[in-house]
Write an enzyme that holds these catalytic residues in place. Structure first.
Site, short mmCIF file in Angstrom:
data_model
loop_
_atom_site.label_atom_id
_atom_site.label_comp_id
_atom_site.label_asym_id
_atom_site.label_seq_id
_atom_site.Cartn_x
_atom_site.Cartn_y
_atom_site.Cartn_z
N ARG A 1 24.87 29.19 25.35
CA ARG A 1 25.35 28.17 26.28
C ARG A 1 25.85 28.82 27.56
NH1 ARG A 1 29.68 26.47 25.16
NH2 ARG A 1 30.03 27.53 23.18
N TYR B 1 17.82 26.68 25.29
CA TYR B 1 18.61 27.23 24.19
C TYR B 1 19.76 26.32 23.75
CZ TYR B 1 19.86 30.91 20.98
OH TYR B 1 20.06 31.63 19.83
N GLY B 2 19.79 26.02 22.47
CA GLY B 2 20.96 25.42 21.82
C GLY B 2 21.60 24.30 22.60
N LYS C 1 26.22 19.14 21.89
CA LYS C 1 27.46 19.31 22.67
C LYS C 1 27.55 18.29 23.81
CE LYS C 1 28.34 22.90 20.18
NZ LYS C 1 29.43 22.94 19.21
N HIS D 1 35.21 19.12 17.91
CA HIS D 1 34.43 20.30 17.50
C HIS D 1 34.95 20.76 16.14
CE1 HIS D 1 32.93 24.59 18.77
NE2 HIS D 1 32.00 23.93 18.11
N CYS E 1 33.50 31.03 15.16
CA CYS E 1 34.77 31.44 14.54
C CYS E 1 34.88 30.97 13.10
CB CYS E 1 35.95 30.94 15.36
SG CYS E 1 36.14 31.83 16.91
N THR F 1 30.92 27.01 10.06
CA THR F 1 29.85 26.90 9.07
C THR F 1 30.28 27.58 7.77
OG1 THR F 1 28.26 26.94 10.87
CG2 THR F 1 27.39 27.32 8.67
N ASN F 2 30.91 28.73 7.91
CA ASN F 2 31.36 29.46 6.72
C ASN F 2 32.36 28.66 5.91
OD1 ASN F 2 30.60 32.57 6.39
ND2 ASN F 2 30.35 31.92 8.51
N ASN G 1 23.97 36.02 19.16
CA ASN G 1 24.03 34.55 19.08
C ASN G 1 22.71 33.99 18.54
OD1 ASN G 1 25.32 31.98 19.42
ND2 ASN G 1 24.15 31.66 21.31
N SER G 2 22.01 34.77 17.72
CA SER G 2 20.80 34.23 17.10
C SER G 2 21.22 33.16 16.09
CB SER G 2 20.01 35.34 16.41
OG SER G 2 20.83 36.05 15.50
N ARG H 1 40.35 32.91 16.62
CA ARG H 1 40.13 34.30 16.26
C ARG H 1 41.20 35.11 16.97
NH1 ARG H 1 35.17 37.30 14.84
NH2 ARG H 1 34.05 35.35 14.56
N GLU I 1 37.77 33.79 -0.09
CA GLU I 1 39.22 33.89 -0.34
C GLU I 1 40.00 32.88 0.50
OE1 GLU I 1 39.96 35.40 -2.85
OE2 GLU I 1 38.67 37.17 -3.12
P1 GTP Z 1 29.44 27.55 16.18
O1 GTP Z 1 28.19 27.13 15.49
O2 GTP Z 1 29.19 28.46 17.33
O3 GTP Z 1 30.32 26.40 16.58
O4 GTP Z 1 30.25 28.51 15.19
P2 GTP Z 1 30.95 28.41 13.76
O5 GTP Z 1 32.41 28.19 13.97
O6 GTP Z 1 30.25 27.49 12.84
O7 GTP Z 1 30.76 29.90 13.26
P3 GTP Z 1 30.22 30.52 11.88
O8 GTP Z 1 30.79 29.85 10.67
O9 GTP Z 1 28.76 30.58 11.93
O10 GTP Z 1 30.85 31.99 11.92
C1 GTP Z 1 30.53 32.91 12.90
C2 GTP Z 1 30.97 34.32 12.49
O11 GTP Z 1 32.29 34.36 11.96
C3 GTP Z 1 30.06 34.93 11.45
O12 GTP Z 1 29.64 36.19 11.91
C4 GTP Z 1 30.92 35.08 10.22
O13 GTP Z 1 30.57 36.18 9.46
C5 GTP Z 1 32.33 35.19 10.81
N1 GTP Z 1 33.34 34.65 9.85
C6 GTP Z 1 33.33 33.41 9.29
N2 GTP Z 1 34.36 33.25 8.43
C7 GTP Z 1 35.05 34.41 8.46
C8 GTP Z 1 36.23 34.88 7.77
O14 GTP Z 1 36.85 34.18 6.98
N3 GTP Z 1 36.65 36.14 8.08
C9 GTP Z 1 35.99 36.95 8.95
N4 GTP Z 1 36.46 38.17 9.18
N5 GTP Z 1 34.86 36.56 9.60
C10 GTP Z 1 34.41 35.31 9.36
C1 SPV Z 2 28.70 26.37 19.80
O1 SPV Z 2 28.54 27.23 20.70
O2 SPV Z 2 29.84 25.89 19.53
C2 SPV Z 2 27.55 25.93 19.00
C3 SPV Z 2 26.21 26.38 19.40
O3 SPV Z 2 27.73 25.16 18.06
S1 SPV Z 2 25.52 25.46 20.70
O4 SPV Z 2 24.88 24.27 20.13
O5 SPV Z 2 24.53 26.28 21.38
O6 SPV Z 2 26.55 25.04 21.62
MN MN Z 3 29.93 24.65 17.79
#
Ligand code: GTP
Ligand code: SPV
Ligand code: MN
Length: 611
Positions: free
Chosen positions: A82, A221-222, A230, A250, A274, A277-278, A387-388, A420, A518
């Site tokens: 973005r 892109y995205g 967004k 968000h 941050c 997704t995880n 950012n892949s 973060r 955890e």
């Molecule tokens: P957007 O799609 O950009 O909105 O991001 P998101 O918030 O969904 O991010 P995502 O869950 O994909 O996490 C991005 C990065 O954070 C990855 O590289 C993960 O490995 C890292 N990450 C996620 N959870 C943790 C955690 O609990 N601890 C640490 N150290 N890293 C984490």
């Molecule tokens: C973000 O950057 O928060 C995303 C990826 O979820 S994008 O759709 O490219 O904005």
């Molecule tokens: Mn996002």
């Protein structure tokens, strides 16, 4: 100007709303495409478009033995994230965009865009994509129509939204729908051959909040190009939500079930890359707890008829960060990506499958990197772009919750803000009340990630994780949150608010908390707090887990790590409050009094704690 084309492939669906048809004609006249295609959302259509993109080199088909019906796209190296500096909120008045957005007056932006869009689709096909954000027919859903000249965008939108005929049928005479125009900004001259990833150096991602329009030029892109995400579901939707009394945020959404069978729903806002997704796909390490996924990026929340806060995931897919996603960090995502997935800017293995940093501990000896060059572990670069991303349907997630498409939304029990932060912010802290929680959301800072252009690692304010996504004045967003709190209080059921930080580091520069699965321990504490089952310890910044309050059974932390994770250093927090005041001062008196008061109270508590 002569009436356009309507040459090849132009079959306007009989039941298309006249306003949509007229708008499509008007955009065609402006952008002059060779053909117009109304997208129906069928599998046959997706097959045709992916085959076309394999022919033109936009997509590489992955080895179906490893990754059936899946593709790799390599973007232009200049078009990888973005572009916040090229994202504009074009409200009539500058103060309605506020100091955290780039503002340009609507007339001025229209004058800039007009010549850029004039003839922009020459030599290309213009696709018309009707889509629904939210389950079709849900009272919380909203409709949009995106025009684009990128087949990659069409196929991606088909994964990320409910797209095509089903959505078009929802648009009748009185329905509100958001028009979104997108071009890669690379017209093709007669006889000119296309490049695999057409785009332009002239990028504009423009939003008109009053007329609820989106115009995007120059990127495929995205978030720059998949305008349902967004641009619509956050920037324009946040404005609609302000006017209609709900919230577009968000946030991820998840369902958690306790060992005793009690079901909770959580919404959590973290900045880009941050960990949303995880967390949404968390595999608890503590026995008996279960997490199911509802959404990983955007939530629409609205006080329901019963007075409780209800939420839907307006999206239908995940556009997730690939690097760092592996079996040890997010096994659920890995299972989700078994097939039917578009990968963008990851590395290609010799056997025709994909790879990225963190997928496995050890990199394969030989790869093709995200730019198409030969790569080996000693190349000195990353094989995948930081950012892949993967694009995959939510329904493929093995732990997708049975209520993820509930048209009424799920009832939210707790709201979490996170960022973060290597320092200061504790692993978890609970807000004293809704106002304090709004203050926590308003003051979130986070280190920048590769999800947007900018300096990775630099600490910046990212209130509500909405800095790049709020379609109106950020301080008004806080007022709106306070109003929603008032309404929920009248209903008698207010979700509790928490702040978390998985990313605090020790003096050795390493994460103090193991994170990932955890994090279920922190969610357990949060939910026990919601149920009033565990005591908490008062602190200047809010409620912390009491001594032994956090379940650490079977977890080995380094000596002193726990103490450091919860350390509240009054001096560094006081320094932070000074910085917060400066941040608030930018808003020219629009920061709500209740939020300013929270800052003053925090200062008082920190000062008192030093005596
Ligand atoms: P957007 O799609 O950009 O909105 O991001 P998101 O918030 O969904 O991010 P995502 O869950 O994909 O996490 C991005 C990065 O954070 C990855 O590289 C993960 O490995 C890292 N990450 C996620 N959870 C943790 C955690 O609990 N601890 C640490 N150290 N890293 C984490
Ligand atoms: C973000 O950057 O928060 C995303 C990826 O979820 S994008 O759709 O490219 O904005
Ligand atoms: Mn996002």
């Amino acid at each position: 100007m002569s009436t356009p084309l309507l040459t090849r492939d132009t079959v306007t669906p009989d039941d298309a709303d006249l306003r949509v048809v007229q708008w499509v004609e008007q955009i065609a006249e402006l952008t002059q495409p060779d053909a117009i295609e109304w997208v129906d959302g069928s599998t046959a259509e997706t097959d045709r478009l992916t085959r076309l993109m394999v022919e033109t080199g936009t997509l590489t088909r992955l080895n179906p033995e490893h990754r059936p019906y899946s593709f790799l796209a390599r973007s232009d190296p200049s078009d990888v994230a973005r572009v916040e500096s090229r994202t504009f909120i074009c409200s009539e008045r500058e103060e309605d965009a506020g100091p955290t957005n780039n503002w340009v007056a609507p007339d001025e932006m229209r004058a800039t865009l007009q010549p850029l869009f004039d003839g922009a689709m020459r030599g290309r096909t213009m696709y018309v994509i009707p889509f629904s954000m939210g389950p079709i027919g849900s009272p919380l859903a909203k409709l949009g129509v995106q025009i684009t000249d990128s087949p990659y965008v069409v196929v991606s939108m088909g994964i990320m939204t409910r797209m095509g005929t089903v959505a078009l049928r929802q648009i009748t005479e009185d329905t509100e729908w958001v028009p979104a125009v997108h071009t890669v900004g690379a017209p093709l001259l007669a006889g000119e051959t296309d490049v695999p990833w057409p785009c332009s150096d002239t990028k504009y991602i423009s939003h008109f909040p009053e007329t609820r329009e989106i115009w995007s030029h120059g990127s495929a892109y995205g978030g720059n190009a998949l305008l349902a995400k967004k641009s619509f579901a956050l920037r324009i939707a946040s404005v609609i939500a302000r006017d209609e009394g709900w919230l577009a945020e968000h946030m991820l959404l998840l369902k958690m079930t306790s060992p005793r069978g009690r079901v909770f729903h959580l919404a959590a806002a973290f900045p880009s890359a941050c960990g949303k997704t995880n967390l949404a796909m968390l595999k608890p390490t503590i026995p008996g707890w279960k997490v199911e996924t509802i959404g990983d990026d955007i939530a629409w929340l609205r006080p329901g008829p019963d007075g409780r806060l209800r939420a839907i995931n307006p999206e239908a897919g995940f556009f997730g960060v690939a690097p760092g996603t592996g079996v040890s960090t997010n096994a659920t995502a890995i299972e989700t990506l078994w097939g039917n997935t578009i990968f963008t800017n990851v590395a290609l293995r010799e056997d025709g499958d994909v790879w990225w940093e963190g997928l496995t501990d050890k990199a394969p000896d030989r790869l093709t990197d995200w730019q198409g060059n030969p790569w080996s572990p000693d190349s000195g670069t990353t094989a995948a772009h930081p950012n892949s991303r993967f694009t995959v349907a939510a329904r493929q997630c093995p732990i997708i919750s049975d209520d993820w498409e509930d048209p009424q939304g799920v009832v939210i029990d707790a709201i979490i803000f996170g960022g973060r932060r290597a320092t200061n912010a504790p692993l978890v802290v609970e807000a004293r009340d809704w106002e304090h929680g709004v203050f926590m959301g308003a003051t979130v800072s986070s280190e920048q990630t590769a999800a947007a252009e900018g300096t990775v690692g630099e600490l910046r304010r990212d209130p509500f994780a909405m800095l790049p996504f709020c379609g109106y004045n950020m301080a008004d967003h806080w007022s709106h949150w306070l109003d929603i709190g008032q309404e929920l209080r009248r209903g008698g059921r207010v979700p509790r608010i928490f702040q978390v930080n998985w990313f605090r580091k020790g003096e050795d520069g390493k994460f103090l908390w193991p994170g990932f699965g955890e994090n279920s321990r922190v969610l357990e504490w949060i939910l026990e707090r919601v149920d009033g089952r565990v005591p908490a310890a008062d602190s200047p910044i809010g409620w912390l887990p009491a001594e032994d309050g956090l379940n650490l059974d079977g977890l080995e932390l380094k000596d002193g790590a726990l103490q450091q994770l919860f350390d509240v250093n009054a001096d560094s927090w006081l320094a932070e409050t000074d910085d917060t005041q400066k941040f608030f001062d930018q808003f020219d008196g629009r920061v709500p009094a209740a939020v300013q008061k929270q800052l003053d109270v925090l200062r008082g508590r920190l000062t008192a704690s030093k005596q």
